[in-house]
Design a protein around this motif. Sequence first.
Motif, short mmCIF file in Angstrom:
data_model
loop_
_atom_site.label_atom_id
_atom_site.label_comp_id
_atom_site.label_asym_id
_atom_site.label_seq_id
_atom_site.Cartn_x
_atom_site.Cartn_y
_atom_site.Cartn_z
N UNK A 67 0.80 -1.23 0.00
CA UNK A 67 0.00 0.00 0.00
C UNK A 67 0.83 1.28 0.00
N UNK A 68 1.87 1.44 0.85
CA UNK A 68 2.61 2.71 0.83
C UNK A 68 3.26 2.98 -0.54
N UNK A 69 3.71 1.91 -1.19
CA UNK A 69 4.34 2.08 -2.50
C UNK A 69 3.31 2.46 -3.56
N UNK A 70 2.10 1.90 -3.46
CA UNK A 70 1.02 2.25 -4.41
C UNK A 70 0.60 3.70 -4.20
N UNK A 71 0.46 4.13 -2.94
CA UNK A 71 0.00 5.49 -2.63
C UNK A 71 0.92 6.54 -3.25
N UNK A 72 2.24 6.33 -3.16
CA UNK A 72 3.19 7.30 -3.71
C UNK A 72 3.56 7.00 -5.16
N UNK A 73 2.98 5.95 -5.74
CA UNK A 73 3.22 5.56 -7.12
C UNK A 73 4.69 5.24 -7.41
N UNK A 74 5.35 4.59 -6.46
CA UNK A 74 6.74 4.19 -6.65
C UNK A 74 6.82 3.04 -7.65
N UNK A 75 7.73 3.13 -8.60
CA UNK A 75 7.92 2.09 -9.60
C UNK A 75 9.11 1.18 -9.27
N UNK A 76 10.09 1.74 -8.52
CA UNK A 76 11.29 0.96 -8.17
C UNK A 76 11.89 1.48 -6.87
#
Length: 181
Positions: free
Chosen positions: A122-131
């Motif tokens: 979830x935290x990675x999806x929220x900030x739209x991190x790709x890598x």
Amino acid sequence: AREEGFKLSSKYDFNKFYGLFAAFSYKDAVYTSDFSGNYGRVSSGQRIPYIPKDSANLGGFTEISGARLKMWGEYTGTQFVPVSAQTNGVYYNLNRDYEIGGYFVINGRVSRSFALGKGRAAPFRFFNFKSVKLSAEVTNIMNRQYNQWADYTYGISGSGPFLEGLPGMPRFVFAEASFGF
């Protein structure tokens, strides 16, 4: 003041997984005129303090299972240290040359990048991190003791010279995470 010198560096990749690198620099840093002030006096031709005459590094790198490994040795050469005397709480530069010796430390770094797919947390999806790239670096792996800085001072009224040194950095570990959008 005048600083003159040169730097040579080279890198050789055996292939995309292995390589070596090396660098050397030399610097001649001197005052070009006489100067007197509240903190002492310098003479033309006197070396500028705390600037190493030479420095060098030599190392290698590799990639194993997607992780990049790098290890290198780093040499810092001798440095001029001002010699001063204290009289009535005031320091005077005595225009003498004193040098602290050079030192050599070994450093290393490991890093690995990861792609963050659609099933990311979830935290990675929220900030739209790709890598994400995770790294750790160790400076002075052998925990070598050395003086990074020093001041050679005569005591009150010019009696009893002593060398005050600032120890160099002990082993130091640094971790880092960087994210791609």
